[in-house]
Design an enzyme around this catalytic site. Structure first.
Site, PDB file in Angstrom:
ATOM      1  N   LYS A   9      19.845 -24.144   4.296  1.00  0.00           N
ATOM      2  CA  LYS A   9      19.547 -24.215   2.857  1.00  0.00           C
ATOM      3  C   LYS A   9      20.422 -25.264   2.146  1.00  0.00           C
ATOM      4  O   LYS A   9      21.431 -25.725   2.700  1.00  0.00           O
ATOM      5  CB  LYS A   9      19.740 -22.821   2.237  1.00  0.00           C
ATOM      6  N   TYR A  49       7.920 -19.158  -0.577  1.00  0.00           N
ATOM      7  CA  TYR A  49       8.459 -17.841  -0.946  1.00  0.00           C
ATOM      8  C   TYR A  49       7.462 -17.007  -1.750  1.00  0.00           C
ATOM      9  O   TYR A  49       7.878 -16.115  -2.483  1.00  0.00           O
ATOM     10  CB  TYR A  49       9.758 -18.014  -1.729  1.00  0.00           C
ATOM     11  N   ASN A 112      22.725 -18.402   0.329  1.00  0.00           N
ATOM     12  CA  ASN A 112      23.228 -17.732   1.524  1.00  0.00           C
ATOM     13  C   ASN A 112      23.007 -18.540   2.811  1.00  0.00           C
ATOM     14  O   ASN A 112      22.821 -17.988   3.890  1.00  0.00           O
ATOM     15  CB  ASN A 112      22.630 -16.324   1.626  1.00  0.00           C
ATOM     16  N   HIS A 115      17.949 -19.457   6.361  1.00  0.00           N
ATOM     17  CA  HIS A 115      16.759 -18.602   6.320  1.00  0.00           C
ATOM     18  C   HIS A 115      16.317 -18.297   7.735  1.00  0.00           C
ATOM     19  O   HIS A 115      16.450 -19.138   8.630  1.00  0.00           O
ATOM     20  CB  HIS A 115      15.605 -19.319   5.591  1.00  0.00           C
ATOM     21  N   GLU A 126       5.106 -19.017   8.575  1.00  0.00           N
ATOM     22  CA  GLU A 126       6.157 -19.913   8.068  1.00  0.00           C
ATOM     23  C   GLU A 126       6.218 -21.218   8.873  1.00  0.00           C
ATOM     24  O   GLU A 126       6.413 -22.290   8.309  1.00  0.00           O
ATOM     25  CB  GLU A 126       7.519 -19.206   8.102  1.00  0.00           C
TER      26      GLU A 126
HETATM   27  P1  ADP Z   1      16.217 -12.741   3.809  1.00  0.00           P
HETATM   28  O1  ADP Z   1      16.391 -14.230   3.573  1.00  0.00           O
HETATM   29  O2  ADP Z   1      17.464 -12.115   4.355  1.00  0.00           O
HETATM   30  O3  ADP Z   1      14.986 -12.419   4.632  1.00  0.00           O
HETATM   31  P2  ADP Z   1      14.718 -11.877   1.458  1.00  0.00           P
HETATM   32  O4  ADP Z   1      13.480 -12.231   2.223  1.00  0.00           O
HETATM   33  O5  ADP Z   1      14.792 -10.517   0.856  1.00  0.00           O
HETATM   34  O6  ADP Z   1      16.032 -12.071   2.363  1.00  0.00           O
HETATM   35  O7  ADP Z   1      14.928 -12.915   0.272  1.00  0.00           O
HETATM   36  C1  ADP Z   1      14.648 -14.285   0.450  1.00  0.00           C
HETATM   37  C2  ADP Z   1      15.774 -15.091  -0.162  1.00  0.00           C
HETATM   38  O8  ADP Z   1      15.793 -14.856  -1.562  1.00  0.00           O
HETATM   39  C3  ADP Z   1      17.188 -14.706   0.293  1.00  0.00           C
HETATM   40  O9  ADP Z   1      17.568 -15.309   1.510  1.00  0.00           O
HETATM   41  C4  ADP Z   1      18.027 -15.194  -0.865  1.00  0.00           C
HETATM   42  O10 ADP Z   1      18.221 -16.624  -0.819  1.00  0.00           O
HETATM   43  C5  ADP Z   1      17.125 -14.859  -2.055  1.00  0.00           C
HETATM   44  N1  ADP Z   1      17.428 -13.532  -2.610  1.00  0.00           N
HETATM   45  C6  ADP Z   1      17.139 -12.321  -2.052  1.00  0.00           C
HETATM   46  N2  ADP Z   1      17.535 -11.307  -2.853  1.00  0.00           N
HETATM   47  C7  ADP Z   1      18.077 -11.892  -3.948  1.00  0.00           C
HETATM   48  C8  ADP Z   1      18.677 -11.393  -5.144  1.00  0.00           C
HETATM   49  N3  ADP Z   1      18.793 -10.087  -5.381  1.00  0.00           N
HETATM   50  N4  ADP Z   1      19.144 -12.298  -6.054  1.00  0.00           N
HETATM   51  C9  ADP Z   1      19.020 -13.627  -5.848  1.00  0.00           C
HETATM   52  N5  ADP Z   1      18.470 -14.164  -4.735  1.00  0.00           N
HETATM   53  C10 ADP Z   1      18.010 -13.315  -3.799  1.00  0.00           C
HETATM   54 MG    MG Z   2      12.987 -12.741   4.169  1.00  0.00          MG
END
Ligand code: ADP
Ligand code: MG
Length: 133
Positions: A9, A49, A112, A115, A126
């Site tokens: 990212k 997304y 974070n 992905h 994806e």
């Molecule tokens: P993951 O990437 O672990 O599969 P999710 O699919 O739930 O997590 O979410 C996609 C992405 O959205 C996350 O990697 C993160 O960058 C962002 N995200 C998820 N939850 C939050 C939140 N509560 N606040 C801000 N950004 C979030």
């Molecule tokens: Mg996810």
């Protein structure tokens, strides 16, 4: 053999840790079968997304994901989807286990670092979103 989509990212490309993350991917035994560096448009991020379109963080997430270059990769390994999610760690770096990429490099639940796909069907979707057959 299974395939998963990995993304380095914008927080990570900005910190110049692409090499570190790729080294870890290879060390964990994945084969990188496709890879490209791109700067997504906000619309491309929104399409990727789309499952999160009703979440409060959707707009901010898509703004962030189009704020700088990302590295898109298709990783191959046995149980690649689960293995890559283990190497990434929990979504929130504050909850991620020590040694995981998100624990080590993540800045916030949004920024974070990496992905990874979460299931076979989403991985297939994806991968096809970013890579032509
Ligand atoms: P993951 O990437 O672990 O599969 P999710 O699919 O739930 O997590 O979410 C996609 C992405 O959205 C996350 O990697 C993160 O960058 C962002 N995200 C998820 N939850 C939050 C939140 N509560 N606040 C801000 N950004 C979030
Ligand atoms: Mg996810």
């Amino acid at each position: 053999m299974e395939r998963t989509l990995a993304i380095i990212k914008p927080d990570a490309t900005k910190k110049r840790i692409i090499g570190k993350i790729i080294a870890r991917i290879e060390q964990e035994g994945f084969t990188i079968v496709r890879m490209k560096l791109v700067h997504l448009t906000k619309d491309e991020a929104k399409g990727f997304y789309i499952v999160h379109k009703d979440k409060g963080f959707y707009d901010s997430l898509c703004e962030f994901m189009s704020s700088g270059p990302v590295v898109l990769m298709v990783l191959e390994a046995e149980n690649a989807i689960k293995l890559w999610r283990e190497v990434m760690g929990a979504t929130d770096p504050a909850q991620a286990k020590p040694g995981t990429l998100r624990h080590t490099h993540g800045f916030s639940i949004e920024r974070n670092t990496v992905h990874g796909s979460d299931a076979r069907d989403t991985a297939e979707w994806e991968i096809s979103y970013f890579f032509k057959k």
